[in-house]
Design a protein around this motif. Structure first.
Motif, PDB file in Angstrom:
ATOM      1  N   THR B 214      68.011 -38.929 -21.072  1.00  0.00           N
ATOM      2  CA  THR B 214      67.995 -39.470 -22.433  1.00  0.00           C
ATOM      3  C   THR B 214      66.949 -40.568 -22.572  1.00  0.00           C
ATOM      4  O   THR B 214      66.595 -41.228 -21.598  1.00  0.00           O
ATOM      5  N   SER B 216      67.597 -42.954 -24.683  1.00  0.00           N
ATOM      6  CA  SER B 216      68.376 -44.070 -25.228  1.00  0.00           C
ATOM      7  C   SER B 216      68.994 -44.880 -24.079  1.00  0.00           C
ATOM      8  O   SER B 216      69.688 -44.318 -23.226  1.00  0.00           O
ATOM      9  N   TRP B 219      72.844 -44.987 -24.171  1.00  0.00           N
ATOM     10  CA  TRP B 219      73.379 -43.678 -23.768  1.00  0.00           C
ATOM     11  C   TRP B 219      73.285 -43.488 -22.252  1.00  0.00           C
ATOM     12  O   TRP B 219      74.180 -42.930 -21.625  1.00  0.00           O
ATOM     13  N   SER B 220      72.165 -43.934 -21.693  1.00  0.00           N
ATOM     14  CA  SER B 220      71.997 -43.744 -20.238  1.00  0.00           C
ATOM     15  C   SER B 220      73.029 -44.567 -19.478  1.00  0.00           C
ATOM     16  O   SER B 220      73.573 -44.114 -18.475  1.00  0.00           O
ATOM     17  N   LEU B 223      76.299 -42.781 -19.865  1.00  0.00           N
ATOM     18  CA  LEU B 223      76.326 -41.593 -18.993  1.00  0.00           C
ATOM     19  C   LEU B 223      76.649 -41.984 -17.557  1.00  0.00           C
ATOM     20  O   LEU B 223      77.402 -41.296 -16.862  1.00  0.00           O
TER      21      LEU B 223
END
Lengths: 302, 301
Positions: B214, B216, B219-220, B223
């Motif tokens: 990603t 972002s 987001w990472s 994750l």
């Protein structure tokens, strides 16, 4: 004639259903500055990405410095790229980052330091070498970004909006910098919305629209410098009076500016001399002689 | 050669960036603080237990805890108890030879470092993709050397942090633990640092792999944490008796893909017994990194 520094032939690139490049073809001649002009969304940034090896084209041929598609391992330091809308790492000091990038394109530690010094001189940031990038103004960051593209004195330099966010004085410095790069033999591809700036430095221009080149060629040819001359006059005489002296004259007035179309079979220099002599004889008060149309006029009328 | 040079340059820059942004300092302090706090808590608990035992046996308690704990650790009863718990007499015999605080340190590294790794390393590539700074590097070096450089840089960062944790435990033990053996404890800690490093390396591979998925940063990070939770859950599920009975050989063959499947083997006394786990953990690092890299390599920078 040597091979062009950059050649694109039928390059296509899609993002989903959007055609960013749709059969783009043009060349950048060695030792020249080529201006890439087009509206937002024309595909200019995608074009820079494809040439710099950051984006893979779906179709077409890209030939960088006669080596085919750009490979950073084979051509380290031979291509400099200023990408658009890329932020420099905030916490890094200016010279540390430039040295890192110079090392990454093959320079030894000593050469990286020398290249960094030279580039900081070129972009007038020697006094900010130890500053963190987060401490710099937008214009200064832009200059650092331009500077990184000049490390190792590359043969081909791609600059996507180099003057974006710069004040007029810095724009003038940037213009001198581009001309100096051409003088040392580099080839440049520059995109900008500041057409007057491009006109001041470019040898060739490429107009882009919807992912393809709609027009390209030498600046003099595109702007009609060999075929059109404008005489700005203080006291414009009647056209009939002028035609009495020069029956072959093809001209019209735009305000107090006489726009003359030169016939292709005649020598422009000789005809200009005769027109100027006629205008002086009619006491027209010649304020300015301007060859061709402005790049902006040509672009907007295209 | 060019690629290896580039990997070293990117890794050095990654580490330097972490130093400049004080990320290393924060991480080292986090590991150091965690280790010191953990050791203090352990020593306090031991002090309470020793005092209680001294009262029960009507003997004088020592001023600083540790003596009784070490006596207990080296007793045959403790070894028998451990052998029963671990179902492994050889491993139990090894564990009781390890100085208590070194043992505690090894346990801490294996149980807490993966979470910190997933929290800090899973944004390493995503940050550069999000800001576009990756493009300045990618026009100068192939994607592989850039990504491997990031991996190596993050691994080095983790090594510094793990060492900081060891220092924290050692110093706390030196001042607070009765009968603390500075030399043997330091040597054992060094050995466990190495094993802990290899164990966490698998998580660095997962984190950097995820970081490619990603552009972002939030987001990472998410994750990273979600993956940590999922691997923990899968490990727990894989150990349920019912699941073990029902699982076919194919499912059982997948368990070694979880780094936790190899943590027990890291404590084995013989290097040859530890080697498969060490090799497998390094392989997991490469596999998870390669999966993430492959996803990004097929996309535009």
């Amino acid at each position: 004639m040597s091979a062009p520094a950059l050649e694109l032939e039928g390059v296509r690139k899609r993002y989903g259903s959007t055609r960013a490049l749709d059969g783009l073809s043009f060349q950048v001649q060695r030792g020249s500055i080529t201006g890439l002009i087009g509206p937002n969304g024309a595909g200019k940034t995608t074009c820079f990405g494809v040439v710099g090896g950051l984006l893979s084209p779906d179709e077409g041929r890209v030939d960088v410095l006669g080596m085919g598609a750009f490979d950073p391992l084979k051509a380290a330091g031979r291509l400099g790229l200023l990408p658009q809308d890329c932020e420099l790492p905030r916490h890094t000091r200016v010279q540390t980052y430039l040295r890192y990038l110079a090392r990454l394109q093959g320079a030894s530690t000593r050469d990286a330091a020398l290249q960094t010094d030279r580039v900081l001189d070129q972009v007038a940031l020697q006094d900010r070498r130890d500053s963190r990038i987060s401490e710099l103004s937008h214009g200064m960051r832009r200059r650092v970004a331009v500077g990184q593209a000049l490390l190792a004195s590359p043969e081909l330099i791609l600059l996507d909006e180099p003057t974006s966010g710069l004040d007029p004085r810095l724009v003038a410095q940037m213009r001198d910098l581009l001309v100096a790069q051409r003088a040392r033999g580099a080839s440049l591809l520059v995109s900008s919305h500041m057409l007057a700036e491009l006109e001041a430095v470019c040898d060739h221009v490429v107009f882009m629209e919807a992912g393809r080149a709609t027009r390209s060629g030498p600046l003099a040819e595109v702007t009609g410098r060999a075929r059109i001359v404008h005489f700005v006059l203080a006291h414009p005489p009647e056209l009939a009076a002028l035609r009495d002296k020069l029956p072959e004259l093809q001209a019209r007035y735009e305000g107090n500016t006489l726009r003359v179309s030169l016939p292709t079979e005649s020598s422009p220099a000789e005809l200009n001399d005769r027109i100027l002599a006629a205008l002086l004889a009619l006491d027209a008060g010649v304020l300015e002689v301007r060859p061709g149309e402005s790049l902006e006029t040509v672009y907007l009328s295209d | 050669m060019g690629i290896l040079r580039d990997v070293a340059i990117v890794a050095g820059h990654e580490l330097g960036e972490a130093l400049r942004s004080r990320r290393v300092l924060i991480l080292a302090l986090l590991y150091l603080g965690g280790a010191v706090a953990g050791t203090f808590i352990l020593i306090e608990v031991l002090a309470g237990l020793e005092a209680m035992l001294a009262q029960t046996l009507a003997v004088a308690a020592s001023e600083r805890p540790g003596t009784f704990t070490q006596e207990l650790m080296s007793s045959a009863e403790a070894q028998r108890f451990l052998a029963e718990v671990l179902d492994d007499a050889e491993l139990a015999a090894e564990l009781v030879t390890i100085p208590p605080l070194a043992l505690f340190y090894g346990w801490m590294v294996i149980n807490f470092c993966p979470a910190l790794v997933m929290l800090t390393s899973s944004e390493a590539v995503a940050t550069d993709l999000a800001t576009g700074a990756a493009r300045f590097s990618l026009v100068r070096t192939p994607r592989l050397s850039f990504s491997v450089g990031k991996l190596v840089g993050q691994a080095a960062l983790m090594a510094v942090s793990v060492m900081a944790g060891a220092v924290g435990v050692w110093v706390t033990g030196y001042f607070q633990f009765e009968g603390f053996a500075p030399g043997p404890t330091a040597l054992w800690m060094l050995a466990l640092c190495g094993r802990g490093f290899v164990y966490c390396l698998a998580y660095v591979g997962i984190a950097i792999g995820l970081s490619h998925l990603t552009r972002s940063v939030p987001w990472s990070r998410a994750l990273g944490l979600i993956t940590l939770g999922i691997t923990g859950m899968l490990w727990g599920i894989a150990h349920l008796d019912r699941v073990q009975e029902a699982a076919g050989p194919a499912v059982r063959a997948l368990v070694p893909l979880l780094p936790r499947a190899h943590q027990t083997d890291l404590w084995r006394p013989d290097l040859l017994d530890r080697l498969p786990a060490l090799v497998m953990l390094c392989a997991l690092c490469v596999i998870y990194f390669a999966l993430g890299y492959r996803f990004r390599a097929r996309r535009d920078a």
